[in-house]
Motif scaffolding. Structure first.
Motif, short mmCIF file in Angstrom:
data_model
loop_
_atom_site.label_atom_id
_atom_site.label_comp_id
_atom_site.label_asym_id
_atom_site.label_seq_id
_atom_site.Cartn_x
_atom_site.Cartn_y
_atom_site.Cartn_z
N MET A 1 -4.06 9.53 11.76
CA MET A 1 -4.23 8.91 10.45
C MET A 1 -5.49 8.03 10.50
N ASP A 2 -6.20 8.03 9.42
CA ASP A 2 -7.43 7.25 9.28
C ASP A 2 -7.12 5.75 9.33
N ARG A 3 -7.98 4.99 10.00
CA ARG A 3 -7.75 3.54 10.12
C ARG A 3 -7.82 2.84 8.75
N THR A 4 -8.62 3.35 7.86
CA THR A 4 -8.71 2.76 6.53
C THR A 4 -7.37 2.90 5.81
N VAL A 5 -6.75 4.05 5.94
CA VAL A 5 -5.45 4.27 5.32
C VAL A 5 -4.40 3.36 5.94
N ILE A 6 -4.44 3.18 7.25
CA ILE A 6 -3.52 2.26 7.93
C ILE A 6 -3.70 0.85 7.39
N ALA A 7 -4.93 0.41 7.22
CA ALA A 7 -5.20 -0.92 6.68
C ALA A 7 -4.66 -1.04 5.25
N TYR A 8 -4.83 0.01 4.43
CA TYR A 8 -4.32 0.00 3.07
C TYR A 8 -2.80 -0.13 3.05
N VAL A 9 -2.12 0.62 3.91
CA VAL A 9 -0.65 0.58 3.94
C VAL A 9 -0.17 -0.80 4.37
N ILE A 10 -0.77 -1.36 5.41
CA ILE A 10 -0.38 -2.70 5.87
C ILE A 10 -0.64 -3.72 4.77
N TYR A 11 -1.80 -3.62 4.12
CA TYR A 11 -2.16 -4.54 3.04
C TYR A 11 -1.13 -4.47 1.91
N LEU A 12 -0.77 -3.27 1.49
CA LEU A 12 0.20 -3.13 0.40
C LEU A 12 1.57 -3.68 0.78
N VAL A 13 2.04 -3.36 1.97
CA VAL A 13 3.36 -3.82 2.39
C VAL A 13 3.40 -5.34 2.45
N VAL A 14 2.41 -5.95 3.09
CA VAL A 14 2.40 -7.41 3.24
C VAL A 14 2.18 -8.09 1.89
N SER A 15 1.29 -7.58 1.07
CA SER A 15 1.01 -8.20 -0.23
C SER A 15 2.21 -8.13 -1.16
N ILE A 16 2.87 -6.98 -1.19
CA ILE A 16 4.04 -6.84 -2.05
C ILE A 16 5.17 -7.73 -1.54
N ALA A 17 5.37 -7.78 -0.23
CA ALA A 17 6.41 -8.64 0.33
C ALA A 17 6.13 -10.11 0.02
N LEU A 18 4.89 -10.54 0.16
CA LEU A 18 4.53 -11.92 -0.16
C LEU A 18 4.75 -12.23 -1.64
N THR A 19 4.37 -11.31 -2.51
CA THR A 19 4.54 -11.51 -3.94
C THR A 19 6.01 -11.64 -4.30
N VAL A 20 6.85 -10.77 -3.74
CA VAL A 20 8.28 -10.82 -4.02
C VAL A 20 8.87 -12.13 -3.48
N TRP A 21 8.49 -12.52 -2.28
CA TRP A 21 9.02 -13.75 -1.69
C TRP A 21 8.63 -14.98 -2.52
N VAL A 22 7.35 -15.06 -2.92
CA VAL A 22 6.90 -16.20 -3.71
C VAL A 22 7.60 -16.22 -5.06
N ALA A 23 7.72 -15.07 -5.70
CA ALA A 23 8.36 -15.01 -7.02
C ALA A 23 9.82 -15.44 -6.93
N ARG A 24 10.53 -14.98 -5.92
CA ARG A 24 11.94 -15.37 -5.77
C ARG A 24 12.08 -16.86 -5.47
N THR A 25 11.20 -17.37 -4.63
CA THR A 25 11.24 -18.79 -4.30
C THR A 25 10.95 -19.64 -5.53
N LEU A 26 9.93 -19.27 -6.28
CA LEU A 26 9.60 -20.01 -7.49
C LEU A 26 10.71 -19.92 -8.52
N LEU A 58 3.67 -8.95 -12.71
CA LEU A 58 2.66 -8.09 -13.34
C LEU A 58 1.24 -8.50 -12.95
N VAL A 59 0.97 -9.79 -13.04
CA VAL A 59 -0.39 -10.26 -12.73
C VAL A 59 -0.70 -10.07 -11.25
N ASN A 60 0.20 -10.48 -10.39
CA ASN A 60 -0.09 -10.42 -8.95
C ASN A 60 -0.11 -9.00 -8.41
N LEU A 61 0.85 -8.18 -8.80
CA LEU A 61 0.83 -6.79 -8.32
C LEU A 61 -0.33 -6.01 -8.91
#
Length: 135
Positions: A1-26, A58-61
């Motif tokens: 698998m291409d390293r760029t794709v790996i970076a995209y997958v990691i970025y999406l997983v971490v960003s979505i998890a952070l967004t969900v965590w912050v939204a639930r906490t708030l 909506l805004v963050n995702l």
């Protein structure tokens, strides 16, 4: 698998998890604040809280999706970490700015409500007293 794709997958997983965590906490911790801002109206506080969470998602995702693309191809493991640190750092800053914006607006609403409550006398006036001539 291409390293760029790996970076995209990691970025999406971490960003979505952070967004969900912050939204639930708030949402969980902001409910009490909203109830105070809205003078104890629990149903309205829950409705506004839900609307704020939906807007936050909506805004963050949307930003996460727009910020996904990159111009450079990642060729090594170091490039993955550099790309992720930049992208995730910007996402964290946007999450923080969104949070501060929400708190600022709600605090303005709360202060306005407090000022309106202070302008109303605690008891209705009992009558009118004519001014004295010596005063």
């Amino acid at each position: 698998m291409d390293r760029t794709v790996i970076a995209y997958v990691i970025y999406l997983v971490v960003s979505i998890a952070l967004t969900v965590w912050v939204a639930r906490t708030l949402s969980r911790n902001g409910r009490v604040f909203l109830a105070d801002v809205l003078h104890g109206n629990e149903k309205l506080a829950d409705a506004v809280n839900h609307l704020l969470v939906v807007g936050f998602y909506l805004v963050n995702l949307g930003f996460v999706a727009l910020y996904l693309s990159g111009d450079e191809t990642i060729t090594d493991t170091r490039g993955i970490f550099e790309a992720l640190s930049t992208k995730l750092g910007v996402v964290l800053l946007v999450l923080g700015v969104m949070h501060l914006g929400n708190v600022y607006v709600l605090n303005k609403i709360r202060r306005r409500g407090m000022m309106e409550r202070e302008q109303v006398p605690p008891v209705p006036p009992q009558g009118w007293v004519a001014p004295t001539a010596g005063a």
